[in-house]
Design a protein around this motif. Structure first.
Motif, mmCIF file in Angstrom:
data_model
loop_
_atom_site.group_PDB
_atom_site.id
_atom_site.type_symbol
_atom_site.label_atom_id
_atom_site.label_comp_id
_atom_site.label_asym_id
_atom_site.label_seq_id
_atom_site.Cartn_x
_atom_site.Cartn_y
_atom_site.Cartn_z
ATOM 1 N N ALA A 17 -25.775 -36.577 -12.972
ATOM 2 C CA ALA A 17 -24.742 -36.209 -13.950
ATOM 3 C C ALA A 17 -23.394 -36.062 -13.269
ATOM 4 O O ALA A 17 -23.266 -35.374 -12.271
ATOM 5 N N ARG A 18 -22.382 -36.734 -13.816
ATOM 6 C CA ARG A 18 -21.027 -36.643 -13.277
ATOM 7 C C ARG A 18 -20.113 -35.865 -14.213
ATOM 8 O O ARG A 18 -19.167 -35.240 -13.771
ATOM 9 N N GLY A 19 -20.373 -35.960 -15.526
ATOM 10 C CA GLY A 19 -19.542 -35.272 -16.503
ATOM 11 C C GLY A 19 -20.235 -35.214 -17.847
ATOM 12 O O GLY A 19 -21.118 -36.024 -18.139
ATOM 13 N N ALA A 20 -19.840 -34.235 -18.658
ATOM 14 C CA ALA A 20 -20.427 -34.072 -19.986
ATOM 15 C C ALA A 20 -19.365 -33.510 -20.920
ATOM 16 O O ALA A 20 -18.454 -32.803 -20.492
ATOM 17 N N ALA A 21 -19.507 -33.844 -22.196
ATOM 18 C CA ALA A 21 -18.566 -33.341 -23.196
ATOM 19 C C ALA A 21 -19.245 -33.288 -24.556
ATOM 20 O O ALA A 21 -20.169 -34.065 -24.828
ATOM 21 N N LEU A 22 -18.777 -32.385 -25.392
ATOM 22 C CA LEU A 22 -19.139 -32.362 -26.796
ATOM 23 C C LEU A 22 -17.894 -32.804 -27.543
ATOM 24 O O LEU A 22 -16.827 -32.197 -27.387
ATOM 25 N N VAL A 23 -18.021 -33.882 -28.322
ATOM 26 C CA VAL A 23 -16.862 -34.529 -28.928
ATOM 27 C C VAL A 23 -17.044 -34.642 -30.435
ATOM 28 O O VAL A 23 -18.141 -34.914 -30.919
ATOM 29 N N ARG A 99 -25.089 -38.996 -27.519
ATOM 30 C CA ARG A 99 -26.166 -38.497 -28.384
ATOM 31 C C ARG A 99 -25.553 -37.787 -29.575
ATOM 32 O O ARG A 99 -24.849 -36.796 -29.427
ATOM 33 N N PHE A 100 -25.815 -38.282 -30.776
ATOM 34 C CA PHE A 100 -25.284 -37.684 -31.992
ATOM 35 C C PHE A 100 -25.988 -36.361 -32.270
ATOM 36 O O PHE A 100 -27.182 -36.220 -32.052
ATOM 37 N N VAL A 101 -25.215 -35.384 -32.740
ATOM 38 C CA VAL A 101 -25.722 -34.032 -33.005
ATOM 39 C C VAL A 101 -25.704 -33.810 -34.515
ATOM 40 O O VAL A 101 -24.670 -33.951 -35.158
ATOM 41 N N SER A 107 -21.821 -33.251 -39.445
ATOM 42 C CA SER A 107 -22.525 -34.026 -38.413
ATOM 43 C C SER A 107 -21.642 -35.088 -37.767
ATOM 44 O O SER A 107 -22.026 -36.246 -37.637
ATOM 45 N N SER A 108 -20.456 -34.703 -37.360
ATOM 46 C CA SER A 108 -19.546 -35.659 -36.729
ATOM 47 C C SER A 108 -19.382 -35.373 -35.237
ATOM 48 O O SER A 108 -18.356 -35.691 -34.658
ATOM 49 N N LEU A 109 -20.401 -34.810 -34.624
ATOM 50 C CA LEU A 109 -20.336 -34.456 -33.208
ATOM 51 C C LEU A 109 -21.320 -35.296 -32.399
ATOM 52 O O LEU A 109 -22.356 -35.722 -32.907
ATOM 53 N N PHE A 110 -20.973 -35.499 -31.133
ATOM 54 C CA PHE A 110 -21.912 -36.138 -30.224
ATOM 55 C C PHE A 110 -21.728 -35.550 -28.828
ATOM 56 O O PHE A 110 -20.654 -35.065 -28.471
ATOM 57 N N LEU A 111 -22.809 -35.581 -28.073
ATOM 58 C CA LEU A 111 -22.779 -35.211 -26.661
ATOM 59 C C LEU A 111 -22.545 -36.484 -25.863
ATOM 60 O O LEU A 111 -23.197 -37.514 -26.115
ATOM 61 N N HIS A 112 -21.601 -36.442 -24.927
ATOM 62 C CA HIS A 112 -21.311 -37.588 -24.060
ATOM 63 C C HIS A 112 -21.681 -37.180 -22.639
ATOM 64 O O HIS A 112 -21.115 -36.245 -22.088
ATOM 65 N N LEU A 113 -22.644 -37.878 -22.069
ATOM 66 C CA LEU A 113 -23.060 -37.621 -20.691
ATOM 67 C C LEU A 113 -22.752 -38.846 -19.854
ATOM 68 O O LEU A 113 -23.123 -39.971 -20.204
ATOM 69 N N TRP A 114 -22.041 -38.631 -18.759
ATOM 70 C CA TRP A 114 -21.716 -39.696 -17.816
ATOM 71 C C TRP A 114 -22.609 -39.520 -16.601
ATOM 72 O O TRP A 114 -22.596 -38.466 -15.955
#
Length: 138
Positions: A17-23, A99-101, A107-114
């Motif tokens: 894992a290099r980075g993560a965000a909830l967008v 990954r959509f949450v 339900s307009s959120l997603f997790l972004h994992l790099w």
């Protein structure tokens, strides 16, 4: 059940894992971030990832309209879940997993994992992000 910060910190424990965000994919804003950004700026990364997520969630090729009455062909989205579960973008040096949450509101959120391509485990990342998305408390 983890909140945003705990969820992102847990995502950062994944191998590579290099980075993560909830967008929020409708606005392109990051609600939380951890680790590095692929472009050095989390807000730019969030906006760019949101464009990709929005396209996948809205284009019928990726998210077919539900069949009236449900049944075969209805696919994801019939029960109120996001029409797309996740997206994977592979680059020369890494993987981006979106990954959509599913939430109680829009339900307009997603997790972004790099992930680093040489040390990341894509299969494990998909499974853990699914679990995190299900347990996330907003």
């Amino acid at each position: 059940m983890p909140g945003i910060d705990e969820c992102l910190l847990e995502a950062m424990t994944l191998p590579g894992a290099r980075g993560a965000a909830l967008v929020d994919w409708t606005s392109g804003l990051a609600l939380g971030t951890a680790g590095e950004s692929p472009v050095g700026d989390h807000e730019t990364s969030a906006a760019e990832a949101a464009e990709l997520a929005r396209a996948a969630a809205e284009y019928e090729s990726f998210a077919p309209a539900p069949v009236p009455g449900g049944g075969p062909g209805g696919g994801p989205g019939d029960d109120g879940d996001a029409p797309v579960e996740d997206l994977i973008v592979t680059t020369r040096t890494g993987y981006h997993v979106l990954r959509f949450v599913t939430t109680n509101f829009d339900s307009s959120l997603f997790l972004h994992l790099w992930l680093d391509r040489s040390t990341g485990n894509l299969a494990l990342a998909r499974l853990r992000l699914r679990d995190l998305a299900e347990r996330l408390v907003l």
